[in-house]
Design an enzyme around this catalytic site. Structure first.
Site, mmCIF file in Angstrom:
data_model
loop_
_atom_site.group_PDB
_atom_site.id
_atom_site.type_symbol
_atom_site.label_atom_id
_atom_site.label_comp_id
_atom_site.label_asym_id
_atom_site.label_seq_id
_atom_site.Cartn_x
_atom_site.Cartn_y
_atom_site.Cartn_z
ATOM 1 N N LYS A 59 -0.918 4.779 4.947
ATOM 2 C CA LYS A 59 -1.823 3.837 5.598
ATOM 3 C C LYS A 59 -1.407 3.637 7.056
ATOM 4 C CE LYS A 59 -3.984 -0.621 4.729
ATOM 5 N NZ LYS A 59 -5.327 0.004 4.789
ATOM 6 N N HIS A 79 0.826 -1.209 0.000
ATOM 7 C CA HIS A 79 0.000 0.000 0.000
ATOM 8 C C HIS A 79 0.865 1.265 0.000
ATOM 9 C CE1 HIS A 79 -3.253 -2.738 1.206
ATOM 10 N NE2 HIS A 79 -4.080 -1.797 0.810
#
Lengths: 250, 250, 250, 250
Positions: free
Chosen positions: A140, A136
């Site tokens: 995050k 990701h």
């Protein structure tokens, strides 16, 4: 006015709502009727003869929305979060009193993510080894991602049910953390990298072969095709359905 | 008898030695002369007019081998491990006394692995983020692999030299180990999976784009092309060379 | 007013121009001075003591822009297309008359793409086989992409220079097109898939191992870091430079 | 003598047969009884109280083998090729006369390949775009591979059944072959690379997301786990079964 499914959108001024309106307008078999956001009246959906409403709003308002829609015979496709067992039971009660109305509530509308989890679950019992790598963007907060954690748990459950023991692993020396997080025996690795959006690989291996199921979300609108799938199916699925996979006949 | 480079092999009865003999025989520009293993005489190389000897033997015997070869004007390509700084200095001393003879000692002959590390080092300073994922068969004892650890260190050094700070990472909650091992600020993840051999991905990312350098070793003979590259070059590179990359003019 | 490099932007109202303004503002070592678009005066750059101007405009206006900037001692980083050999010579003439001014003209500012091509060129001579797979959104008109075609040609040239023959290929039956397009002996495959942006894999293989260099552009702003790299370097590189790689000291 | 399933092997001297014998011996729940090859008597299976026989032999002998096994109440797991509809009917006739005996005939025992095809078929109707990339060693004669051709056809059929039109593709200029082979509207690309074994990627895409199913065969023994799966299930599945997937309860 077209001949497509008549679709309204709740939360139509938000980023997500706007993407759904665009998706409904772009799709050949759906017609956008009206968008409702703070300050607008839910009765707009009735006046516009809306058949299905998509709700990506907020836990604070979604129950009122659903009550109104169900009582007015309007189907709902819901991506709003915060549904406890109690809330689901309440919705079921409203639906019992209004047979013929359908409500779909799903935590994830990305078709590729739903399929990934389903395939991972099916494949799990055929392989000695299974691990999950999720990748990701670096903003995050959680590692591993919720989807990766759930995927690993589904794999662990399927392995247990099939009587499989632990994946083989002879690691005896090394650095802390190298082998990832342990979700009930399934290792999960979280990569955080500038330039990425949201990606996941599920890796299975046995003698001489591996199977990899990879899902890439390239932009934040990847929920639109899943929402449209829900919109197309909901009229034929009265009552409450939880999870998009139930509409996918896998 | 062909016109190729005349190549002998030390440790010719072992698995690795056999693969090298096969590689030398299969290559159009090299001729296999003689294999020497326990019980055989090193003088066989002299008698067979061998020009280059490949040594994948054991730390206990490799120094005696090299002394003999160098003193007899035979070049050596060496994959045997255990070379301390002191041993390297001893070899340099022998070579000083025998100018014209070349010795290549390398820890890794897989060309793809050598290039991966070189490219990782070159790319490192241009990206905000860098991580390493290595994937191996589950019988491996160390995690991360030595190559992954070295690669991460090379990246960390290149980042430091370029004045780059830490890769961005907003992780604040999650499971222990999910973010991998920390090699001087570069995260390294180790996957262990039945069916795999030896694989490594170096991932770089910056705004809107990523660069991935992946190396896959599919079988244990992936060192053969690198050994042959060393064999072809060694006669033109007198003295001691450490590391195959020095012969690759990158 | 900060202490960073003073950067102005030409074409600042376009999509690309806006992304560059944002990038300049977000970067710690650059200060945005002024944007100039249709109707604005180039003298704004002089008045604002701009040191470097980024030009992503149009072939019709870029030459006038450059003439003005060079004559006023302002460096330029140019992504505008349409530079013929003749145009480059004209720019060189202006620069000769204004020593100390630097101009960078580059067809591709995505650092990952530039590195991919550079690494592919370096790796080419060490592998028996090489192929290129590029993957793009389905609205792309050309197949293969320009970058893939150039990459394949660079590989083909490097192989030829190293005296490598054709990659091995025993294909004798099958379907037309399966083996891709032939760029001077290097096969290129074009995947077109909804959901993709712009991606490329260069695959190299030899006995028992493969090396893959993959570049993923996830959004259309992936040129920003390369533009900033150019901005930071240009003052130290007087005269004309073509291609971002020249500033990367690879 | 163990308590596992008693397994014999036909064609036990061949490369494949030897790998199966090793697999049976290594597995905790199977016991190897006897191997039969040219010159040996099929009655050895009866004498050794063999319960299941694995046949990877030749189209010329497999029918005689099956007749004998079925008439002697021995189950069979068959990887031999060349089964026409007529041959399958003949085997069905023998099985009708010997209820309780099971025969599994499968063209592909690699579990990962079987799952890949199954998942591809399930996913096909949910995505706008689908393509197949297969990657093999360069000694392969056909392009695309049989598995890739079959996979593409399964996808094409599933798309047609779901009423999906052609995948979007705006390609208007380029090089011949770049867009691969056309299998009923699904594009298939064949990479041939030294160092590879047998690999396949199925790529699906829709707005903002892609799903990739990748199968890697790293060595030629990847059929062993699938054969063992057949051996374990066959006693409970009397009659003729074609295709390993039927035993996988997907």
């Amino acid at each position: 006015m077209g001949n497509g499914i008549r679709v309204g959108v709740l939360g139509s001024n938000g980023k997500v709502g706007k993407a759904i309106v665009e998706g409904v307008e772009a799709s050949a078999d759906t017609d956008f009727t009206v968008g409702v956001d703070k300050g607008d009246a839910l009765t707009d959906f009735v006046d516009s003869k809306t058949s299905v409403v998509v709700d990506f709003t907020h836990p604070d308002v979604v129950m009122d929305n659903l009550k109104f829609l169900i009582e007015n015979g309007i189907h709902a496709v819901v991506g709003t979060t915060g549904f406890t067992q109690e809330r689901l039971d309440t919705v079921r009660g409203w639906l019992d009193a209004n047979p013929g109305v359908g409500v779909l509530i799903a935590p994830n509308f990305a078709i590729g993510a739903v399929l990934s989890m389903h395939f991972a679950q099916q494949a799990a019992r055929f392989f000695e080894s299974a691990e999950v790598v999720e990748l990701h963007h670096p903003h995050k907060a959680d590692a591993p991602s919720g989807t990766a954690g759930r995927t690993a748990q589904l794999i662990a459950d399927a392995r247990a049910e099939a009587g499989l023991g632990a994946s083989p692993d002879a690691t005896s020396t090394g650095l802390k953390g190298a082998r990832g997080a342990d979700v009930d025996g399934v290792r999960v690795h979280s990569v955080r990298l500038a330039g990425l959006v949201a990606h996941q690989e599920v890796l299975f291996g046995t003698q001489g072969e591996t199977l990899t199921i990879r899902h890439d979300s390239m932009d934040r609108n990847s929920f639109v095709p899943g929402v449209l799938l829900g919109v197309r199916e909901i009229a034929g699925r009265p009552g409450l359905t939880v999870g998009l996979e139930s509409f996918m006949d896998l």
